[in-house]
Design a protein around this motif. Structure first.
Motif, PDB file in Angstrom:
ATOM      1  N   THR A 147       0.799  -1.227   0.000  1.00 33.60           N
ATOM      2  CA  THR A 147       0.000   0.000   0.000  1.00 33.60           C
ATOM      3  C   THR A 147       0.832   1.277   0.000  1.00 33.60           C
ATOM      4  O   THR A 147       0.300   2.348  -0.282  1.00 33.60           O
ATOM      5  CB  THR A 147      -0.926   0.031   1.233  1.00 33.60           C
ATOM      6  OG1 THR A 147      -0.127  -0.054   2.427  1.00 33.60           O
ATOM      7  CG2 THR A 147      -1.910  -1.124   1.200  1.00 33.60           C
ATOM      8  N   ALA A 148       2.115   1.176   0.321  1.00 34.81           N
ATOM      9  CA  ALA A 148       2.949   2.372   0.472  1.00 34.81           C
ATOM     10  C   ALA A 148       4.143   2.320  -0.483  1.00 34.81           C
ATOM     11  O   ALA A 148       5.003   1.446  -0.353  1.00 34.81           O
ATOM     12  CB  ALA A 148       3.435   2.501   1.913  1.00 34.81           C
ATOM     13  N   PRO A 149       4.231   3.224  -1.450  1.00 34.72           N
ATOM     14  CA  PRO A 149       5.348   3.222  -2.396  1.00 34.72           C
ATOM     15  C   PRO A 149       6.721   3.335  -1.731  1.00 34.72           C
ATOM     16  O   PRO A 149       7.704   2.816  -2.264  1.00 34.72           O
ATOM     17  CB  PRO A 149       5.054   4.438  -3.274  1.00 34.72           C
ATOM     18  CG  PRO A 149       3.559   4.548  -3.241  1.00 34.72           C
ATOM     19  CD  PRO A 149       3.182   4.195  -1.833  1.00 34.72           C
ATOM     20  N   TYR A 150       6.801   3.976  -0.574  1.00 29.88           N
ATOM     21  CA  TYR A 150       8.085   4.060   0.113  1.00 29.88           C
ATOM     22  C   TYR A 150       8.516   2.682   0.617  1.00 29.88           C
ATOM     23  O   TYR A 150       9.706   2.392   0.723  1.00 29.88           O
ATOM     24  CB  TYR A 150       8.016   5.060   1.266  1.00 29.88           C
ATOM     25  CG  TYR A 150       8.180   6.500   0.803  1.00 29.88           C
ATOM     26  CD1 TYR A 150       9.332   7.209   1.073  1.00 29.88           C
ATOM     27  CD2 TYR A 150       7.173   7.135   0.090  1.00 29.88           C
ATOM     28  CE1 TYR A 150       9.494   8.522   0.659  1.00 29.88           C
ATOM     29  CE2 TYR A 150       7.309   8.439  -0.344  1.00 29.88           C
ATOM     30  CZ  TYR A 150       8.481   9.130  -0.057  1.00 29.88           C
ATOM     31  OH  TYR A 150       8.621  10.430  -0.500  1.00 29.88           O
ATOM     32  N   GLY A 151       7.564   1.827   0.921  1.00 26.14           N
ATOM     33  CA  GLY A 151       7.893   0.457   1.276  1.00 26.14           C
ATOM     34  C   GLY A 151       8.411  -0.323   0.087  1.00 26.14           C
ATOM     35  O   GLY A 151       9.377  -1.090   0.198  1.00 26.14           O
ATOM     36  N   THR A 152       7.799  -0.107  -1.068  1.00 29.98           N
ATOM     37  CA  THR A 152       8.274  -0.744  -2.300  1.00 29.98           C
ATOM     38  C   THR A 152       9.712  -0.333  -2.586  1.00 29.98           C
ATOM     39  O   THR A 152      10.562  -1.172  -2.929  1.00 29.98           O
ATOM     40  CB  THR A 152       7.375  -0.347  -3.484  1.00 29.98           C
ATOM     41  OG1 THR A 152       6.024  -0.745  -3.202  1.00 29.98           O
ATOM     42  CG2 THR A 152       7.839  -1.005  -4.766  1.00 29.98           C
ATOM     43  N   ALA A 153      10.010   0.956  -2.441  1.00 28.82           N
ATOM     44  CA  ALA A 153      11.367   1.449  -2.680  1.00 28.82           C
ATOM     45  C   ALA A 153      12.365   0.817  -1.710  1.00 28.82           C
ATOM     46  O   ALA A 153      13.504   0.517  -2.084  1.00 28.82           O
ATOM     47  CB  ALA A 153      11.393   2.970  -2.561  1.00 28.82           C
ATOM     48  N   SER A 154      11.939   0.595  -0.489  1.00 26.36           N
ATOM     49  CA  SER A 154      12.823  -0.028   0.514  1.00 26.36           C
ATOM     50  C   SER A 154      13.187  -1.452   0.108  1.00 26.36           C
ATOM     51  O   SER A 154      14.355  -1.859   0.210  1.00 26.36           O
ATOM     52  CB  SER A 154      12.136  -0.032   1.884  1.00 26.36           C
ATOM     53  OG  SER A 154      11.785   1.278   2.276  1.00 26.36           O
TER      54      SER A 154
END
Length: 260
Positions: A147-154
């Protein structure tokens, strides 16, 4: 003393009244209100931009913060937001495609960055070497990558560094980047991947700003929703978001702008 004939007076007065109304004394544009859904990473910047917007326009803006995915679900279910500031491009594009947003209103308002952060001033060095020494910590916080693009980037960054498989058992997920930061700030996780904007205004702890070549660009798009199409305050806010005053605030929080 000459007097104006009554019949002439009756002809003049309506004309004079019309001129006064045309020249005059029409009321100034009224201040309006708008409700905007905003990705959690943009919380601090949005609050500052909202205050500057209110000072400049007399309109007021209220924000609802959350993960991009959950906000989109609320919008799809009829939540009365006027505009959507996402942490990605996919959901605003989807909002346009599904008729939830005004076609052609979408634009990139910010480029986000991730940072590996710990409140321990000695844990994270400038090269992020701690990720290759997993015995140095028990928990690593990331935002939910679904749900969170910053998690995907991580996830992308850890994969690019070749440490994801080793670190996967240590990961704890926040619903959004705000909760992820809280995990680190409260010590429930010794370190975590958070938004640069969350730590840009202080220098405590230790951090490593993750090189942008380790993850796909976090292009954050805004879009005017159909429910806000007739709201002057909503369109004024999106115009303000594209302007120099908002750009200066975003720069202070570590965001880039489209084309920068």
């Amino acid at each position: 003393m000459l007097r104006t004939p009554l019949s002439l007076t009756r002809r003049i007065l309506p004309v004079a009244t019309a001129v006064v109304l045309t020249l005059g004394l029409t009321p100034a544009a009224q201040a309006g209100e708008t409700l905007v859904a905003v990705a959690a990473n943009f919380t601090a910047a949005a609050k500052d931009i909202g205050a500057a917007f209110a000072d400049s326009t007399e309109h007021t803006v209220t924000f609802s913060f959350g993960s991009t995915g959950k906000l989109y679900t609320q919008i799809a279910n009829g939540a009365p937001f006027d505009a959507f500031l996402a942490a990605d491009t996919a959901r605003p594009e989807k909002a346009e495609a599904e008729g939830l947003a005004v076609e052609g209103s979408r634009f990139t308002y910010a480029l986000g960055r991730i940072v590996l952060y710990s409140t321990d001033p000695t844990l994270v060095d400038e090269a992020g070497a701690v990720l290759s020494t997993p015995d140095a910590f028990d928990k690593l916080a990331i935002a939910n990558p679904v749900t969170a693009p910053y998690g995907t980037a991580s996830i992308q960054a850890m994969t690019a560094l070749g440490v994801y498989d080793t670190l996967a058992p240590k990961l704890v997920q926040g619903d959004n980047i705000a909760q992820t930061f809280q995990f680190v700030a409260t010590g429930n996780a010794q370190l975590g991947f958070v938004a640069l904007s969350q730590v840009a205004d202080h220098s405590d702890g230790s951090r490593w700003v993750v090189p942008t070549d380790l993850y796909e660009p976090i292009r954050q798009d805004a879009v005017l929703l159909k429910s806000g199409a007739e709201n002057d305050a909503a369109t004024a806010f999106l115009d303000f978001l594209r302007g120099p005053e908002a750009a200066a605030i975003m720069d202070r929080y570590g965001y880039g702008q489209s084309g920068s």
